[in-house]
Every structure is written in structure tokens, then in C-alpha cells.
Design a protein around this motif. Structure first.
Motif, PDB file in Angstrom:
ATOM      1  N   ALA A  73     -22.234  -9.574 -19.198  1.00  8.23           N
ATOM      2  CA  ALA A  73     -22.102 -10.924 -18.651  1.00  8.23           C
ATOM      3  C   ALA A  73     -21.218 -10.903 -17.410  1.00  8.23           C
ATOM      4  O   ALA A  73     -20.125 -10.328 -17.434  1.00  8.23           O
ATOM      5  CB  ALA A  73     -21.505 -11.856 -19.701  1.00  8.23           C
ATOM      6  N   LYS A  75     -18.559 -12.016 -14.561  1.00  7.03           N
ATOM      7  CA  LYS A  75     -17.341 -12.810 -14.542  1.00  7.03           C
ATOM      8  C   LYS A  75     -17.329 -13.639 -13.254  1.00  7.03           C
ATOM      9  O   LYS A  75     -17.644 -13.128 -12.176  1.00  7.03           O
ATOM     10  CB  LYS A  75     -16.104 -11.911 -14.579  1.00  7.03           C
ATOM     11  CG  LYS A  75     -16.079 -10.897 -15.721  1.00  7.03           C
ATOM     12  CD  LYS A  75     -15.919 -11.546 -17.075  1.00  7.03           C
ATOM     13  CE  LYS A  75     -15.766 -10.515 -18.184  1.00  7.03           C
ATOM     14  NZ  LYS A  75     -15.684 -11.101 -19.525  1.00  7.03           N
ATOM     15  N   ARG A 261      -8.541 -17.242 -15.276  1.00  2.00           N
ATOM     16  CA  ARG A 261      -8.646 -16.016 -16.072  1.00  2.00           C
ATOM     17  C   ARG A 261      -7.598 -15.022 -15.601  1.00  2.00           C
ATOM     18  O   ARG A 261      -7.419 -14.801 -14.407  1.00  2.00           O
ATOM     19  CB  ARG A 261     -10.047 -15.417 -15.948  1.00  2.00           C
ATOM     20  CG  ARG A 261     -10.364 -14.346 -16.962  1.00  2.00           C
ATOM     21  CD  ARG A 261     -11.868 -14.164 -17.133  1.00  2.00           C
ATOM     22  NE  ARG A 261     -12.563 -14.024 -15.866  1.00  2.00           N
ATOM     23  CZ  ARG A 261     -12.674 -12.879 -15.204  1.00  2.00           C
ATOM     24  NH1 ARG A 261     -12.115 -11.773 -15.692  1.00  2.00           N
ATOM     25  NH2 ARG A 261     -13.321 -12.823 -14.072  1.00  2.00           N
ATOM     26  N   ARG A 276     -16.878 -11.932 -23.693  1.00  2.00           N
ATOM     27  CA  ARG A 276     -16.252 -13.253 -23.871  1.00  2.00           C
ATOM     28  C   ARG A 276     -15.379 -13.581 -22.655  1.00  2.00           C
ATOM     29  O   ARG A 276     -15.061 -12.728 -21.859  1.00  2.00           O
ATOM     30  CB  ARG A 276     -15.395 -13.280 -25.138  1.00  2.00           C
ATOM     31  CG  ARG A 276     -16.163 -13.001 -26.424  1.00  2.00           C
ATOM     32  CD  ARG A 276     -15.214 -12.818 -27.600  1.00  2.00           C
ATOM     33  NE  ARG A 276     -14.497 -14.041 -27.931  1.00  2.00           N
ATOM     34  CZ  ARG A 276     -13.363 -14.061 -28.649  1.00  2.00           C
ATOM     35  NH1 ARG A 276     -12.815 -12.916 -29.068  1.00  2.00           N
ATOM     36  NH2 ARG A 276     -12.764 -15.192 -28.916  1.00  2.00           N
ATOM     37  N   ASN A 278     -15.717 -15.448 -19.789  1.00  2.00           N
ATOM     38  CA  ASN A 278     -16.380 -15.001 -18.569  1.00  2.00           C
ATOM     39  C   ASN A 278     -16.117 -15.879 -17.350  1.00  2.00           C
ATOM     40  O   ASN A 278     -16.412 -15.465 -16.231  1.00  2.00           O
ATOM     41  CB  ASN A 278     -17.890 -14.921 -18.817  1.00  2.00           C
ATOM     42  CG  ASN A 278     -18.238 -13.935 -19.926  1.00  2.00           C
ATOM     43  OD1 ASN A 278     -17.742 -12.815 -19.950  1.00  2.00           O
ATOM     44  ND2 ASN A 278     -19.062 -14.353 -20.871  1.00  2.00           N
ATOM     45  N   PHE A 279     -15.586 -17.095 -17.563  1.00  2.00           N
ATOM     46  CA  PHE A 279     -15.359 -17.990 -16.429  1.00  2.00           C
ATOM     47  C   PHE A 279     -14.029 -17.682 -15.752  1.00  2.00           C
ATOM     48  O   PHE A 279     -13.007 -17.494 -16.420  1.00  2.00           O
ATOM     49  CB  PHE A 279     -15.386 -19.450 -16.887  1.00  2.00           C
ATOM     50  CG  PHE A 279     -16.743 -19.897 -17.357  1.00  2.00           C
ATOM     51  CD1 PHE A 279     -17.724 -20.245 -16.448  1.00  2.00           C
ATOM     52  CD2 PHE A 279     -17.044 -19.944 -18.709  1.00  2.00           C
ATOM     53  CE1 PHE A 279     -18.991 -20.634 -16.877  1.00  2.00           C
ATOM     54  CE2 PHE A 279     -18.291 -20.336 -19.144  1.00  2.00           C
ATOM     55  CZ  PHE A 279     -19.279 -20.678 -18.233  1.00  2.00           C
ATOM     56  N   ARG A 609     -26.572 -17.536 -21.051  1.00  2.00           N
ATOM     57  CA  ARG A 609     -26.095 -17.348 -22.423  1.00  2.00           C
ATOM     58  C   ARG A 609     -26.871 -16.210 -23.053  1.00  2.00           C
ATOM     59  O   ARG A 609     -27.957 -15.851 -22.582  1.00  2.00           O
ATOM     60  CB  ARG A 609     -26.272 -18.629 -23.231  1.00  2.00           C
ATOM     61  CG  ARG A 609     -27.724 -18.906 -23.600  1.00  2.00           C
ATOM     62  CD  ARG A 609     -27.862 -20.213 -24.346  1.00  2.00           C
ATOM     63  NE  ARG A 609     -29.171 -20.353 -24.957  1.00  2.00           N
ATOM     64  CZ  ARG A 609     -29.688 -21.519 -25.306  1.00  2.00           C
ATOM     65  NH1 ARG A 609     -29.011 -22.632 -25.090  1.00  2.00           N
ATOM     66  NH2 ARG A 609     -30.869 -21.575 -25.880  1.00  2.00           N
ATOM     67  N   TRP A 625     -20.735 -17.781 -22.994  1.00  2.00           N
ATOM     68  CA  TRP A 625     -21.614 -18.122 -21.879  1.00  2.00           C
ATOM     69  C   TRP A 625     -21.005 -17.593 -20.580  1.00  2.00           C
ATOM     70  O   TRP A 625     -19.881 -17.100 -20.561  1.00  2.00           O
ATOM     71  CB  TRP A 625     -21.801 -19.634 -21.801  1.00  2.00           C
ATOM     72  CG  TRP A 625     -22.593 -20.220 -22.937  1.00  2.00           C
ATOM     73  CD1 TRP A 625     -22.343 -20.078 -24.273  1.00  2.00           C
ATOM     74  CD2 TRP A 625     -23.728 -21.072 -22.838  1.00  2.00           C
ATOM     75  NE1 TRP A 625     -23.251 -20.775 -25.012  1.00  2.00           N
ATOM     76  CE2 TRP A 625     -24.124 -21.409 -24.159  1.00  2.00           C
ATOM     77  CE3 TRP A 625     -24.458 -21.590 -21.780  1.00  2.00           C
ATOM     78  CZ2 TRP A 625     -25.209 -22.235 -24.424  1.00  2.00           C
ATOM     79  CZ3 TRP A 625     -25.542 -22.427 -22.045  1.00  2.00           C
ATOM     80  CH2 TRP A 625     -25.913 -22.733 -23.361  1.00  2.00           C
ATOM     81  N   TRP A 626     -21.753 -17.731 -19.473  1.00  2.00           N
ATOM     82  CA  TRP A 626     -21.244 -17.269 -18.186  1.00  2.00           C
ATOM     83  C   TRP A 626     -21.854 -18.083 -17.049  1.00  2.00           C
ATOM     84  O   TRP A 626     -22.869 -18.773 -17.210  1.00  2.00           O
ATOM     85  CB  TRP A 626     -21.542 -15.780 -17.987  1.00  2.00           C
ATOM     86  CG  TRP A 626     -23.004 -15.422 -18.030  1.00  2.00           C
ATOM     87  CD1 TRP A 626     -23.900 -15.423 -16.999  1.00  2.00           C
ATOM     88  CD2 TRP A 626     -23.742 -15.013 -19.189  1.00  2.00           C
ATOM     89  NE1 TRP A 626     -25.143 -15.044 -17.418  1.00  2.00           N
ATOM     90  CE2 TRP A 626     -25.085 -14.781 -18.755  1.00  2.00           C
ATOM     91  CE3 TRP A 626     -23.408 -14.815 -20.533  1.00  2.00           C
ATOM     92  CZ2 TRP A 626     -26.070 -14.371 -19.648  1.00  2.00           C
ATOM     93  CZ3 TRP A 626     -24.404 -14.404 -21.400  1.00  2.00           C
ATOM     94  CH2 TRP A 626     -25.715 -14.184 -20.959  1.00  2.00           C
ATOM     95  N   TRP A 627     -21.218 -17.995 -15.891  1.00  2.00           N
ATOM     96  CA  TRP A 627     -21.700 -18.634 -14.674  1.00  2.00           C
ATOM     97  C   TRP A 627     -22.883 -17.834 -14.140  1.00  2.00           C
ATOM     98  O   TRP A 627     -22.802 -16.631 -13.945  1.00  2.00           O
ATOM     99  CB  TRP A 627     -20.578 -18.688 -13.641  1.00  2.00           C
ATOM    100  CG  TRP A 627     -20.999 -19.221 -12.299  1.00  2.00           C
ATOM    101  CD1 TRP A 627     -21.359 -18.504 -11.200  1.00  2.00           C
ATOM    102  CD2 TRP A 627     -21.065 -20.589 -11.924  1.00  2.00           C
ATOM    103  NE1 TRP A 627     -21.659 -19.343 -10.159  1.00  2.00           N
ATOM    104  CE2 TRP A 627     -21.493 -20.638 -10.570  1.00  2.00           C
ATOM    105  CE3 TRP A 627     -20.813 -21.792 -12.599  1.00  2.00           C
ATOM    106  CZ2 TRP A 627     -21.658 -21.832  -9.882  1.00  2.00           C
ATOM    107  CZ3 TRP A 627     -20.979 -22.977 -11.910  1.00  2.00           C
ATOM    108  CH2 TRP A 627     -21.394 -22.999 -10.575  1.00  2.00           C
ATOM    109  N   ASP A 628     -24.018 -18.537 -13.923  1.00  2.64           N
ATOM    110  CA  ASP A 628     -25.229 -17.901 -13.408  1.00  2.64           C
ATOM    111  C   ASP A 628     -25.394 -18.339 -11.954  1.00  2.64           C
ATOM    112  O   ASP A 628     -25.833 -19.468 -11.679  1.00  2.64           O
ATOM    113  CB  ASP A 628     -26.430 -18.320 -14.253  1.00  2.64           C
ATOM    114  CG  ASP A 628     -27.705 -17.543 -13.891  1.00  2.64           C
ATOM    115  OD1 ASP A 628     -27.957 -17.367 -12.678  1.00  2.64           O
ATOM    116  OD2 ASP A 628     -28.436 -17.138 -14.811  1.00  2.64           O
TER     117      ASP A 628
END
Length: 639
Positions: A73, A75, A261, A276, A278-279, A609, A625-628
Motif C-alpha cells: 500500500a 504511503k 505520520r 497499516r 498509510n495516510f 483498499r 486503506w490508502w490514498w489512491d
């Protein structure tokens, strides 16, 4: 075992719709790190990497990651959220009695263990790398990871763990009850801390202490930038020192908090953390009204929204961004918990002491008509304190449950053994009239009569009056109160509706300054245990800030709670919980409301996700989840 200890710290008194001991038992026995009386470690016992209440542990000691995460995933990105209310505190220790705790604190501090989301009631090492316990669960030793660090570079030590336990037991009502069976905590090595319990057999205690949020002792015992000594018993807005994946970047007191983060986070490569957090940033903009929150979401000021109102879900999400699929509406199944949600009378007050009065209030509630008029028929009525799980009682008691109930037969209503509990059913004029007549009969039986057009206690002459307390920030709550009010008045009850802001609401609930809450809920996990003492146990009834909001003091309930806590098998746990549920229901402590087995969400389509979400994690948002960036570019710039 409650839903999630770290999340519950932020729930405050407003648990709806989605909660002080004097001399704390065992507190004086807590010993500082390096105590000279430290016993030798029982080396013959194996060291474990995880604990499960019942059943097998899914992941072996050398596992690389949880199955449900994306290890690749990306970051980055900022996630914008809009909690209701406000905040004036970063200190979780006093969140049960003072101030409003800021969102995101559970991402700054960490616990000894962390749960997996694809198996029930199992915890893996986080701050701790291993644990040791005997078969009778009379004690547990946690060994801290050598690499665990605070964000100032200092190591996390047993002294921090002991200080944290001491502080929560002394100053937080919920946790003073929750940890009161920890008789002693002591350092038994440079990285080992031992918790000794006041009796063997309490299967949850080793895991419960593993969920303890650990605070930095050296920071709390130091001084702030003004040279003033910090006070762990007081609220504070000083930026906290944590050990977790995020730190506070920016605040606007009461309105906004931004977490960033921590790139130097010591645990970023742990197996339990892969995929985990990831933002890069989490931004919380607090709003005072759910309508404002919805409009902020529609205006692309907020990225993700969880919708608690069935009416709003049915009517307010038809706007251009939904139609062109820039906004995604999705419901996620809730498989990990049950709930009792209810109108909640304060039975410390005279008008609610008689169970027949409380039962009459249930007959005055036409759920079916409310569900049709206000909720578009979306809900089903709660018929259990463990609604939505296998722990909900049904039918008549038999087998092991009946055996358990026989031990309290003289102390419980006879209907527990003879009649299946059901709520009154309305939905038509004929049914409503029949229910109101039954309510009037119960009130007469309880000693009330009509004088000069008012329902009064025949002995004292006092009118039966109720103030329904609701939250101004949530208009849906007031609609519920306004629907219920005419039915109560038809049976002679004098009703007032008092709507207050969230801070006043929290304070009034903490101080038991209310007649009846319009909405309150108690979340339940698939493995209930020690939290039941705090929900329904006699010892917590007179403790301001506890979750025994009703004020229940019942020896039979206390005994059944102990049967739940000390259950040795899953079968026994289910039977004991059924018995507890049945006794709570037949005492008519609350007026059950409704439940919905899914979580309604809306999101701007900027996120990725995992292909398969964990069974017990609902959406798993935002943790996994993560920023796409590609999706974000496709739907355009944020407002």
C-alpha cells in the motif's frame, strides 16, 4: 471483552447510535520499576507471541503480516474527517470525567498488544514482543520490545507500563473498575513487567492488561514549556509525547486537529503494522451539528462519512457527485459486535424504581410506527442486550443456561423461567391502543392514579414526570423524543424535552443529572467479560462517569456477571451470557430501541483498499486503506 479499549476512550458519554472509586483495590500494591522484591521468572512456562480467549491463534510466531492488508500500500495523502462536537483535552487518563478527548489520540499512544481483525478476541504483540502466563491466568508477564521508543528517542520501559496502570486506575472511572482485579504490577527484569491478579480463573485479565494504553512516565513527571509540572489528573492541550505511528502537527483549539505520520516511528516494520497507517496526514475538523457535517461532505470539505440516520441515508445522498460516481455509497456488515440501544431511565430516581413503571414506558413506545415514519422501515428492534450476536437469549432457558439460572432463582423475576421475553408490538391504531391500556394497568398496579387530570403517586401525590435529555448537535435525537412524547402523555406522564450541547450532555450523564436519556447504547463484543461489571454491576452504579448509567444494583446480575467472566469454555460463556441477558431484560431496566447490522458509509472516491476486507473489521477504514493518487486525479481537485 469490550469492542476496542482504545476506541472506547474516545467515546465519552455520548455512546448513542453509533460510554470514582475512592480507594482503588490493589492500587497500593503497584510497585515501581526496579523493585528489589522482583521474583524470579518462571522459566519453565513457554513464551507466547499472542493470546486468544478461546480457540486457536491464526498467525504463527514468525508471520510476516496480517492476511487482510496490502503490504505494498502506498504511503501518502491527507484524509479529512469531521467528528461531531469539540475537544479540549489530549489526556486520555481523565477522559471519563473531565473534558472532551480529541480524536486520534489512540494513534499517538500504543498498547502492549493489538488485535487482528480476521479472528475473534485474539491479540498480538505490539509494544510487547512476548508474554508468559500460567494455565489458571493468575498472572501474566509481558516482555517489551527492545526497539520500542517514545518519540523523543527514550525507550518504553516497565516503569511506563506501571505508571499508566496506576494513573488509569486512579483517575479514570471506567478503567478503575476494569483493572481493579490487578492486585500488583511490578518490574521483573529490564524489559519485563508482571501483572498479578487477585484470583485465578479470570480468562480475560491477561488480555485486558495487554490492551492498556501506555503513557510516558518521564514526560508526565516532567515540566512543560512554561516550567510548570505536568499533572496526569488534569486535562491538557499540550502536545503529547507518544510512541505511535502519528504525532500532532497542528491544532486549532476546539475546532481542528491535524495528525502527521511519524516517519521515524519505531514500529513501522513490525508484522502487525505492515500495510497499516498509510495516510501522511489525518485532519479532523470538528462540527457542532450533523447537518453541517453532511453539507461539508457534500461540498467536498470532508472525505469520508459514517451515516447513523436512516432518514438521512434514504433522502440526503442524491446529489451530483453520487450520481456521477465521484462519491461512493457503501454499507459494510458488522460481524464483530452487538448492542443494546435504548431510552435509558435513571433508576436512582424515585419515579423509575418500580419495574412495572419501566415496563409501562415500553408499552408506550410504538417502535413499529416510529420505524415507518422516521426510519423508512430500516431498523429491527433490539430484543437483547447482546442484539445481533449468538449471545442473545431466546426461547426459554434450558441446558447449561437453565442450570446457571437456578443458582439465582429466588432473586430474579419468575418470568425468567416461564416466559420468553418480547417487546410490545405496535404499528396500528388497534395495537397502539391495546399497548397504552396495558401501560395504564401497570402504572395503576405500581400505585399511580389520575387526580385532577394528572397521573400521580397515590401515596405521595407526586406526579409522574420525565425530562427526556437529548443532544442539540444531533437533530435526529430530538425527533425521536418528540415522537415518544405524545404516547407518554396519553398514559398520563408529564414530559419535557431538554436539548443541550454535547459538553453539557456529557457532564450531565457523568454526574447522573438526568431523568431519561433519549438515546444511549452499550456495544458488546463476541466475548463479553469484565466490562459487564462496569455496564451493569452494583459497584459501578454509584460511580460518576461509569457506564452503569441506568444505576443497576442487583445481586443476581452481579452473580451472573461473575459467571460470564469466569467461564472456562465458549459453551459456558454463551450460556452464562444468555442467562445474564434474560435477567436484565426481565427487570425492564431500559426501553429497547433498534439496531442495524451494517455500517453505512459515504466517501469521495480517492482511496484504495485491500481486495478482501477482514471479517471482523467492518470497513477497516482508515487503518488498512490508502490514498489512491490515480483515483484522486480522475475525480478532480478537492474543494
Amino acid at each position: 471483552m469490550a469492542i476496542n479499549r482504545r476506541q472506547l476512550l474516545q467515546s465519552g458519554a455520548i455512546a448513542a447510535l453509533a460510554p470514582a472509586f475512592g480507594n482503588v483495590a490493589g492500587l497500593s500494591a503497584i510497585q515501581p520499576a526496579g523493585a528489589q522484591t522482583a521474583p524470579e521468572l518462571p522459566s519453565e512456562l513457554p513464551w507466547r507471541h499472542a493470546l486468544s480467549l478461546f480457540g486457536d491463534i491464526k498467525y504463527p510466531a514468525d508471520f510476516k503480516r496480517f492476511d487482510y492488508v496490502n503490504p505494498d500500500a502506498p504511503k501518502g495523502g491527507q484524509l479529512r474527517l469531521s467528528p461531531l462536537g469539540t475537544f479540549d483535552n489530549f489526556n486520555p487518563v481523565v477522559s471519563g470525567v473531565k473534558g472532551s478527548l480529541a480524536a486520534g489520540i489512540n494513534l499517538i499512544y500504543e498498547s502492549l498488544t493489538t488485535p487482528s481483525l480476521d479472528e475473534p478476541s485474539t491479540e498480538y504483540g505490539l509494544l510487547a514482543e512476548q508474554l508468559q502466563r500460567p494455565d489458571d491466568s493468575s498472572w501474566v508477564i509481558y516482555r517489551l520490545r527492545s526497539e520500542a521508543k517514545w518519540q523523543d528517542g527514550k525507550p518504553v520501559t516497565p516503569a511506563d507500563v506501571i505508571f499508566s496502570l496506576d494513573s488509569f486506575k486512579k483517575y479514570h472511572p471506567r478503567y478503575s473498575a476494569y483493572y481493579r482485579h490487578v492486585a500488583k504490577a511490578e518490574a521483573v527484569g529490564d524489559r519485563d513487567v508482571k501483572f498479578t491478579f487477585d484470583a485465578p480463573g479470570n480468562r480475560e485479565l491477561p488480555q485486558i492488561v495487554g490492551q492498556l494504553m501506555v503513557l510516558p512516565k518521564h514526560w508526565w513527571e516532567g515540566t512543560d514549556s512554561k516550567g510548570q509540572k505536568r499533572d496526569v489528573s488534569a486535562t491538557t492541550l499540550e502536545l503529547p509525547l507518544g510512541s505511535g505511528p502519528y504525532r500532532i502537527k497542528q491544532i486549532e483549539t476546539g475546532r481542528t486537529i491535524v495528525l502527521e505520520r511519524a516517519n521515524d516511528y519505531w514500529g513501522r516494520n513490525l508484522n502487525v503494522n505492515v500495510g497499516r497507517f498509510n495516510f501522511d496526514e489525518l485532519r479532523y475538523d470538528f462540527v457542532r451539528d450533523s447537518t453541517v457535517a453532511l453539507e461539508a461532505f457534500k461540498g467536498d470539505q470532508v472525505d469520508w462519512r459514517t451515516e447513523s440516520s436512516a432518514k438521512t441515508w434514504a433522502t440526503a445522498y442524491d446529489f451530483p457527485a453520487v450520481r456521477d460516481k465521484r462519491v461512493v455509497l457503501e454499507e459494510f456488515p458488522n460481524r464483530s459486535s452487538g448492542v443494546m440501544q435504548a431510552f435509558t431511565p435513571n433508576i436512582r430516581r424515585d419515579q423509575f424504581k418500580d419495574a412495572r413503571v419501566r415496563r409501562a414506558l415500553n408499552f408506550a413506545f410504538d417502535f413499529e410506527e416510529m420505524n415507518k415514519q422516521l426510519f423508512y422501515g430500516s431498523y429491527k428492534r433490539c430484543s437483547s442486550y447482546f442484539d445481533g450476536t449468538e449471545l442473545a437469549s431466546s426461547g426459554l432457558p434450558q441446558g447449561k443456561e437453565l442450570e446457571i439460572l437456578e443458582t439465582v432463582r429466588p432473586e430474579v423475576p419468575p418470568e425468567v423461567f416461564t416466559t420468553e421475553y418480547t417487546n410490545p408490538v405496535g404499528g396500528s391504531n388497534q395495537a397502539a391502543r391495546k399497548n397504552l391500556l396495558e401501560a395504564q394497568r401497570l402504572l395503576k398496579e405500581a400505585g399511580y392514579e389520575v387526580r385532577d387530570g394528572k397521573l400521580v403517586n397515590a401515596k405521595t401525590g407526586s406526579p409522574l414526570s420525565i425530562e427526556l435529555l437529548t443532544i442539540a448537535d444531533e437533530p435526529a435525537f430530538e425527533r425521536v423524543a418528540l415522537f415518544y412524547k405524545p404516547s407518554l402523555e396519553r398514559i398520563g406522564v408529564s414530559v419535557a424535552i431538554r436539548s443541550v450541547d454535547s459538553i453539557q450532555y456529557q457532564n450531565r450523564v457523568r454526574n447522573r443529572d438526568f431523568d431519561m436519556l433519549t438515546v444511549n447504547s452499550w456495544p458488546e463484543s463476541l466475548s463479553p467479560g469484565n466490562e459487564q461489571r462496569e455496564y451493569w454491576g452494583s459497584q459501578s452504579a454509584d460511580m460518576n462517569g461509569s457506564e452503569n448509567i441506568v444505576g443497576i444494583k442487583n445481586p443476581a446480575v452481579d452473580k451472573l456477571i461473575e459467571r460470564v467472566i469466569y467461564a472456562k469454555t465458549r459453551e459456558e460463556l454463551v450460556a452464562a451470557t444468555h442467562a445474564l441477558d434474560r435477567v436484565l431484560l426481565w427487570n425492564h431496566y431500559v426501553v429497547p430501541q433498534w439496531n442495524y447490522a451494517k455500517v453505512r458509509t459515504a466517501r469521495w472516491d480517492r482511496f484504495g483498499r485491500p481486495a478482501e476486507l477482514p471479517k471482523y473489521g467492518a470497513s477497516g477504514f482508515p487503518e488498512i486503506w490508502w490514498w489512491d493518487a490515480e483515483k484522486a486525479a480522475r475525480i478532480g481537485k478537492r474543494a
